[in-house]
Enzyme design. Structure first.
Site, PDB file in Angstrom:
ATOM      1  N   LYS A  22       0.833  -1.195   0.000  1.00 52.91           N
ATOM      2  CA  LYS A  22       0.000   0.000   0.000  1.00 52.91           C
ATOM      3  C   LYS A  22       0.872   1.252   0.000  1.00 52.91           C
ATOM      4  CE  LYS A  22      -3.694  -0.497   2.504  1.00 52.91           C
ATOM      5  NZ  LYS A  22      -4.283  -0.719   3.837  1.00 52.91           N
ATOM      6  N   ARG A  91      -3.143   3.231   8.654  1.00 52.28           N
ATOM      7  CA  ARG A  91      -3.508   2.092   7.823  1.00 52.28           C
ATOM      8  C   ARG A  91      -2.406   1.038   7.759  1.00 52.28           C
ATOM      9  NH1 ARG A  91      -4.696   4.861   2.147  1.00 52.28           N
ATOM     10  NH2 ARG A  91      -5.826   2.909   1.786  1.00 52.28           N
ATOM     11  N   GLY A 100      -8.376  -7.067   4.280  1.00 51.03           N
ATOM     12  CA  GLY A 100      -9.176  -7.016   5.494  1.00 51.03           C
ATOM     13  C   GLY A 100      -8.606  -7.796   6.675  1.00 51.03           C
ATOM     14  N   MET A 102      -5.796  -7.140   8.413  1.00 53.53           N
ATOM     15  CA  MET A 102      -5.173  -6.330   9.456  1.00 53.53           C
ATOM     16  C   MET A 102      -5.967  -5.050   9.658  1.00 53.53           C
ATOM     17  SD  MET A 102      -1.177  -6.964   8.842  1.00 53.53           S
ATOM     18  CE  MET A 102      -1.345  -6.383   7.199  1.00 53.53           C
ATOM     19  N   ARG A 326      -3.153  -1.251  -6.525  1.00 57.18           N
ATOM     20  CA  ARG A 326      -2.179  -2.351  -6.570  1.00 57.18           C
ATOM     21  C   ARG A 326      -2.501  -3.182  -7.800  1.00 57.18           C
ATOM     22  NH1 ARG A 326      -5.212  -4.850  -1.469  1.00 57.18           N
ATOM     23  NH2 ARG A 326      -7.171  -4.857  -2.575  1.00 57.18           N
ATOM     24  N   HIS A 442     -15.920  -8.585   0.528  1.00 60.67           N
ATOM     25  CA  HIS A 442     -14.922  -9.401   1.224  1.00 60.67           C
ATOM     26  C   HIS A 442     -14.944 -10.842   0.713  1.00 60.67           C
ATOM     27  CE1 HIS A 442     -13.639 -12.070   4.558  1.00 60.67           C
ATOM     28  NE2 HIS A 442     -12.671 -11.180   4.657  1.00 60.67           N
ATOM     29  N   ARG A 617       8.816 -49.825 -14.594  1.00 60.03           N
ATOM     30  CA  ARG A 617       9.431 -50.197 -13.318  1.00 60.03           C
ATOM     31  C   ARG A 617       9.070 -51.632 -12.991  1.00 60.03           C
ATOM     32  NH1 ARG A 617       7.735 -47.079  -7.984  1.00 60.03           N
ATOM     33  NH2 ARG A 617       5.874 -48.348  -8.194  1.00 60.03           N
ATOM     34  N   GLU A 735      15.937 -43.689  -4.852  1.00 62.23           N
ATOM     35  CA  GLU A 735      14.915 -43.420  -3.859  1.00 62.23           C
ATOM     36  C   GLU A 735      15.339 -43.834  -2.458  1.00 62.23           C
ATOM     37  OE1 GLU A 735      11.401 -45.654  -4.818  1.00 62.23           O
ATOM     38  OE2 GLU A 735      12.551 -47.288  -5.694  1.00 62.23           O
ATOM     39  N   SER A 754      16.073 -42.351 -12.238  1.00 61.29           N
ATOM     40  CA  SER A 754      14.823 -41.632 -12.079  1.00 61.29           C
ATOM     41  C   SER A 754      14.620 -41.456 -10.579  1.00 61.29           C
ATOM     42  CB  SER A 754      13.664 -42.429 -12.682  1.00 61.29           C
ATOM     43  OG  SER A 754      12.455 -41.742 -12.467  1.00 61.29           O
ATOM     44  N   GLY A 756      12.881 -41.262  -7.370  1.00 63.35           N
ATOM     45  CA  GLY A 756      11.583 -41.608  -6.785  1.00 63.35           C
ATOM     46  C   GLY A 756      11.447 -40.775  -5.524  1.00 63.35           C
ATOM     47  N   THR A 757      10.948 -39.570  -5.684  1.00 67.88           N
ATOM     48  CA  THR A 757      11.046 -38.631  -4.558  1.00 67.88           C
ATOM     49  C   THR A 757      10.024 -38.881  -3.461  1.00 67.88           C
ATOM     50  OG1 THR A 757       9.826 -37.054  -5.909  1.00 67.88           O
ATOM     51  CG2 THR A 757      12.214 -36.790  -5.783  1.00 67.88           C
ATOM     52  N   ASP A 759       9.500 -42.004  -2.023  1.00 71.97           N
ATOM     53  CA  ASP A 759      10.284 -42.826  -1.102  1.00 71.97           C
ATOM     54  C   ASP A 759      11.496 -42.071  -0.575  1.00 71.97           C
ATOM     55  OD1 ASP A 759       9.398 -45.464  -0.388  1.00 71.97           O
ATOM     56  OD2 ASP A 759       9.346 -45.887  -2.541  1.00 71.97           O
ATOM     57  N   CYS A 822      10.165 -39.020 -10.914  1.00 76.33           N
ATOM     58  CA  CYS A 822       8.868 -39.638 -11.154  1.00 76.33           C
ATOM     59  C   CYS A 822       8.003 -39.702  -9.899  1.00 76.33           C
ATOM     60  CB  CYS A 822       9.030 -41.023 -11.757  1.00 76.33           C
ATOM     61  SG  CYS A 822       9.859 -42.185 -10.669  1.00 76.33           S
ATOM     62  N   TYR A 842      14.042 -34.592 -17.536  1.00 81.71           N
ATOM     63  CA  TYR A 842      12.584 -34.541 -17.610  1.00 81.71           C
ATOM     64  C   TYR A 842      11.954 -34.685 -16.230  1.00 81.71           C
ATOM     65  CZ  TYR A 842      12.608 -39.608 -16.998  1.00 81.71           C
ATOM     66  OH  TYR A 842      12.796 -40.859 -16.484  1.00 81.71           O
TER      67      TYR A 842
HETATM   68  P1  ADP Z   1      -7.541  -2.303   3.769  1.00 80.86           P
HETATM   69  O1  ADP Z   1      -6.120  -2.689   3.629  1.00 80.86           O
HETATM   70  O2  ADP Z   1      -8.316  -3.195   4.640  1.00 80.86           O
HETATM   71  O3  ADP Z   1      -8.181  -2.036   2.430  1.00 80.86           O
HETATM   72  P2  ADP Z   1      -7.206   0.529   4.004  1.00 80.86           P
HETATM   73  O4  ADP Z   1      -6.081   1.066   4.784  1.00 80.86           O
HETATM   74  O5  ADP Z   1      -7.053   0.533   2.534  1.00 80.86           O
HETATM   75  O6  ADP Z   1      -7.543  -0.907   4.547  1.00 80.86           O
HETATM   76  O7  ADP Z   1      -8.477   1.352   4.396  1.00 80.86           O
HETATM   77  C1  ADP Z   1      -9.742   0.947   4.025  1.00 80.86           C
HETATM   78  C2  ADP Z   1     -10.508   2.092   3.442  1.00 80.86           C
HETATM   79  O8  ADP Z   1     -10.537   3.185   4.313  1.00 80.86           O
HETATM   80  C3  ADP Z   1      -9.924   2.662   2.174  1.00 80.86           C
HETATM   81  O9  ADP Z   1     -10.328   1.945   1.059  1.00 80.86           O
HETATM   82  C4  ADP Z   1     -10.525   4.030   2.140  1.00 80.86           C
HETATM   83  O10 ADP Z   1     -11.812   3.975   1.573  1.00 80.86           O
HETATM   84  C5  ADP Z   1     -10.606   4.365   3.586  1.00 80.86           C
HETATM   85  N1  ADP Z   1      -9.501   5.261   3.918  1.00 80.86           N
HETATM   86  C6  ADP Z   1      -8.275   4.952   4.323  1.00 80.86           C
HETATM   87  N2  ADP Z   1      -7.525   6.035   4.496  1.00 80.86           N
HETATM   88  C7  ADP Z   1      -8.316   7.088   4.193  1.00 80.86           C
HETATM   89  C8  ADP Z   1      -8.128   8.501   4.135  1.00 80.86           C
HETATM   90  N3  ADP Z   1      -6.966   9.024   4.462  1.00 80.86           N
HETATM   91  N4  ADP Z   1      -9.158   9.239   3.745  1.00 80.86           N
HETATM   92  C9  ADP Z   1     -10.327   8.692   3.418  1.00 80.86           C
HETATM   93  N5  ADP Z   1     -10.580   7.397   3.432  1.00 80.86           N
HETATM   94  C10 ADP Z   1      -9.581   6.578   3.810  1.00 80.86           C
HETATM   95 MG    MG Z   2       9.420 -46.116  -4.542  1.00 80.90          MG
HETATM   96 MG    MG Z   3      -7.565  -0.886   1.096  1.00 79.60          MG
END
Ligand code: ADP
Ligand code: MG
Ligand code: MG
Length: 870
Positions: A22, A91, A100, A102, A326, A442, A617, A735, A754, A756-757, A759, A822, A842
């Site tokens: 991120k 974040r 989601g 962390m 990303r 999610h 074999r 093997e 060959s 024989g991973t 065994d 094999c 192979y």
């Molecule tokens: P996750 O990794 O779970 O997607 P994020 O850190 O991306 O968590 O945050 C989730 C959401 O929170 C983002 O998609 C965004 O919509 C909102 N968010 C995060 N930072 C900001 C910010 N600085 N301003 C407005 N919205 C934010």
């Molecule tokens: Mg064998």
């Molecule tokens: Mg996000």
């Protein structure tokens, strides 16, 4: 001194290790001149230090203060300043995306004073300010303080209304309620920020994050970065909102943008399914300016990353802000389609396209799909979130899913929507069905990541978790334990079990027809992989049918033809005669009876392979495996209804009984102890080869540990071959660890090795697969003793070392020694790469894995800078 904090202007997309995905991409977008709210990133290194030592590294707090001061200067506001507050989000963001898993806390900097300042900033919009405040306490309370009950309080206040219907007074009341729930909520903004940073660090080791990492094979020691990002607001009215989008459809790979938008909302609202989202097309009607800018930015991102990107954005009173991007997760089908689309657009070349797909994805495309012409009872159609055909019993909680799956039952997890707490149930289930949420929900994102079948947003279904059932149109009712079938490629939900048929990709391999865009993409990439790979690919096949299928899948020979199944069925009788034989004559009579049957088996296989090499074999398992079960026999004898033969058999079974059959009388040892057995097999091979013009037999002696064993059987075999006028290679399996360690000597007597991973893995580790997998593998995986089972992926350090030694010393003794593998590993992507690195000739694997091995062999060649070697 170490630098632990980077401004968004200092980083770039290649710094994922240090800044997390991120943070690195926020920096990249900032540098591209895209509208990113300013901020800074605390490195993963700081996190690792914190996790190892329990406190922040020295100097970190000063560095944070300095960056915060610079941010405040730039924004013209101080964090939490009462009359004109700067607010930030804190974040998480690891190297690999963990959707989601962390924590993230928004609106940091609000308290009883600054909430008024925020309202003033927004032109007196108090509703917005109090909504932001209650969100802060809710997120902070839940993730930092671990307090529950906020959602319930909100639901109670809301009743059947939507969150946007709450009045200022109600929101103020809600904040009071929340504060009672979370008395530990600090009003000092800097303290809020400090605690949120620690909580994000700690969330790296949360239960669900640990589980997700294990599932996705993400290393446990990377740590997460923390991004401090100045807030922009999607919740300040109808001209604001928040959304997620993909530059192409991540489910099908279809070209064209795809996304969900929710007006007057913040952050997670859009993926949590609290209200119904609108599509990007509808956003165009709502706010043409923001939409046009979004399209332009998405085009810029695709061209820049040369790949599908997913993004998170917010519109604040008509102004667009980019909050994340990303290179997006995608389904297997989308991966192949997008890769070739990008080639056609001139953005990448075929090498790069090959790098961007993998064997696991190809294997997924080979899974069966539902038969279209079967008698099917369609219940409803939801969104095709993650493809596949899944059948199982409906369950309505993760706990139940885990419980039934542990008993070996197939289940479909049915939820209104999933949350990160459902992860264990999603892993246990064959498929996931939700009634709410879109392709960016999610459930959809996580299922796609795991390659699990998912239908989401089936809105006609009324899901009751407490009653453990759902109802659908026309009074359909499905309760816990009822069988349902879900099609993640079409979004269809069926009652009962729908039969499955071959996938389009399997049909393509079978018949070579280019029936649609996906299959065409697979074809192009497979051809390219074949042109790049140095490794040959052979099949493990014991019957003419398997051999033919293997050839259609691209096998260039048979690397392992087991002969033991040729002793089963009706032929057991003959094996019993062989074991019970009391003298040479009786034994020879039994062998003579077996020989023509064996010969016919080999003839069929040679014919199917049409001149391609076939490694056969000689018999490997202990003979008692072919005899009746000792318990059955004992009962029969004890009950008094046994024949003389039964009694003889029982005596033989007892005599042959072994404490440790895996380490017992088997393989070459059998050949040396039972005169005539191997000779019979070699004669059958020779005679069959004589009958099929062009047949290329390779005779493989199993379980050799010393060159003397091989020499003893080799001499006899060579004589039989030359008497028959047949040329065939004679080689051995490697093997037993001793064979690997004395490979130089063994190569003097072997024309090929060959590995024989299976065994070799058992004997190197000193455990037998059947005994240990259930007994302690899950514990070992938990403890990190294995990253993955050594039976699935070749253990490079141990077993792999033996393979290297044997390959090197074998080739030194005999430069033209042919080397193959094999075991099951021959079709495992990582192991294929290993085999390429060691320079084997192979890999051999089961017919269905052959395309996977071809693809991965091509990818492996690219990694070592392979040129067109074939
Ligand atoms: P996750 O990794 O779970 O997607 P994020 O850190 O991306 O968590 O945050 C989730 C959401 O929170 C983002 O998609 C965004 O919509 C909102 N968010 C995060 N930072 C900001 C910010 N600085 N301003 C407005 N919205 C934010
Ligand atoms: Mg064998
Ligand atoms: Mg996000």
């Amino acid at each position: 001194m170490a630098k632990f904090v980077y401004d968004f202007t200092e980083g770039n997309k290649d710094l994922k290790d240090l800044l997390g995905g991120k943070g690195a991409n926020l920096a990249e977008m900032t540098n591209l001149g895209l509208p990113v709210p300013p901020g800074f990133t605390i490195t993963t290194e700081a996190c690792r230090h914190y996790l190892a030592h329990g406190d922040l590294p020295e100097g970190l707090n000063d560095e944070i203060d300095a960056h915060l001061a610079a941010l405040e200067e730039r924004m013209g506001r101080r964090l939490g300043q009462a009359d004109d507050p700067l607010l930030v989000s804190v974040r998480s963001g690891a190297k690999f995306s963990m959707p989601g898993m962390m924590d993230t806390v928004l609106n940091i900097g609000l308290n009883d004073e600054s909430v008024h300042g925020l309202a003033k900033q927004a032109g007196g919009n108090e509703r917005f300010a109090w909504d932001s405040y209650r969100r802060l306490i809710q997120m902070f309370g839940k993730t930092v303080l671990g307090v529950e009950g906020f959602e319930e309080a909100l639901d109670e206040l809301k009743g059947s209304r939507q969150d946007t219907d709450l009045t200022v007074d109600e929101l103020r009341e809600l904040v009071r309620t929340y504060k009672r729930l979370a008395p530990g909520f600090p009003s000092d903004p800097r303290e809020q920020m400090r605690m949120a940073i620690m909580a994000v660090f700690d969330s790296w080791n949360s239960e669900r994050a640990v589980l997700y990492r294990r599932q996705e094979r993400i290393p446990a020691d990377l740590g997460t970065a923390v991004n401090i990002c100045s807030m922009v607001f999607g919740n300040c009215g109808d001209d604001s909102g928040t959304g997620v989008a993909f530059t192409r459809d991540p489910a099908s790979g279809r070209q064209g943008v795809y996304g969900d938008y929710l007006s007057n909302a913040q952050g997670e609202d859009v993926v949590a399914g609290i209200r119904n989202t609108i599509s990007l097309q509808e956003l165009e009607e709502l706010d043409k300016g923001a939409y046009d800018e979004l399209m332009a930015i998405m085009a810029t991102l695709e061209n820049h990353y040369r790949d599908l990107c997913d993004i998170e954005f917010t519109v604040e009173r008509g102004k667009l802000w980019m909050l994340q991007t990303r290179v997006g997760k995608r389904t297997a089908a989308a991966a192949f389609r997008i890769a070739t689309q990008l080639v056609d657009q001139g953005l990448i070349d075929l090498d790069e396209a090959l790098r961007r797909v993998n064997g696991d994805q190809l294997a997924q495309l080979m899974f069966p799909r539902f038969a279209k012409d079967a008698d099917r009872k369609l219940v409803t159609k939801g969104m095709n979130a993650s493809p596949g055909a899944a059948v199982g019993k409906a369950v309505f909680s993760s706990e139940r899913a885990v419980e039934l799956a542990a008993k070996g039952e197939d289940v479909i997890l049915v939820r209104r929507e999933t949350t990160p707490d459902d992860l264990s149930g999603m892993i246990a289930a064959k498929g996931i069905l939700t009634s709410r949420g879109g392709k960016t929900s999610h459930a959809a994102v996580v299922a796609r990541g795991m390659g699990k079948t998912c239908v989401c947003g089936a809105e006609e279904l009324e899901v009751s978790i407490s009653d453990k059932r759902f109802t659908g149109p026309d009074g359909v009712e499905v309760g816990e334990g009822d069988l349902i079938s879900i099609d993640g490629s079409t979004g269809e939900v069926f009652l009962g079990e729908v039969p499955v048929v071959d996938s389009a990709v399997v049909e393509y391999f079978e018949r070579g027809e280019l029936s649609d865009e996906l299959v065409t993409a697979v074809d192009r990439i497979m051809r390219h992989a074949d042109s790049k790979r140095a490794l040959g690919v052979r099949a493990n096949a014991d019957t003419p049918e398997d051999a033919s299928r293997a050839r259609r899948f691209g096998a260039e020979g048979i690397g392992l033809c087991r002969t033991e199944h040729m002793f089963l069925g009706d032929r057991r009788q003959l094996v019993e005669d062989l074991v019970l034989a009391t003298d040479r004559e009786e034994r020879q009579a039994a062998l003579d009876a077996l020989e023509p049957l064996q010969q016919a088996d080999f003839t069929g296989i040679f014919q199917a392979m049409e001149g391609l090499p076939v490694t056969i074999r000689l018999i490997d398992p202990p003979l008692h495996e072919f005899l009746p079960d000792i318990i059955d026999l004992s009962i029969k004898v004890a009950a008094g209804d046994a024949t003389d033969k039964d009694r003889e058999l029982l005596a033989a079974v007892k005599r042959l009984h072994e404490q440790n059959p895996m380490l017992g009388l088997r393989g070459v040892r059998l050949g040396l102890v039972i005169p005539g057995l191997f000779a019979m097999q070699v004669r059958a091979i020779a005679e069959a080869a004589k009958q099929v013009p062009g047949a290329r037999a390779e005779i493989m002696i199993p379980l050799v540990g010393a060159v003397q064993e091989l020499e003893a059987v080799r001499e006899e075999a060579a004589k039989i071959l030359s008497d028959a006028g047949v040329e065939a290679l004679i080689g051995t399996m490697i093997e037993v660890p001793r064979a690997a360690l004395t490979a130089g000597q063994i190569a003097e007597a072997a024309q090929f090795f060959s590995f024989g991973t299976n065994d070799l893995t058992q004997m190197t580790w000193g455990f037998s697969r059947d005994d240990v997998e259930a007994a302690f593998f899950s514990r070992y995986l938990e403890l990190g003793i294995f990253g993955v089972s050594p039976f699935e992926t070749l253990d490079r350090d141990g077993v792999g070392r033996l393979v290297r030694i044997a390959a090197e010393e074998g080739r030194k003794a005999r430069p033209d020694l042919k080397l193959g593998i094999c075991g099951e590993h021959g079709g495992d992507p990582d192991s294929v790469h290993f085999c390429h690195e060691v320079g084997l000739d192979y890999v051999s694997c089961s017919p269905f894995r052959i395309p996977v091995a071809r693809l991965e062999a091509g990818r492996a060649a690219l990694e070592t800078g392979g040129s067109d070697t074939r």
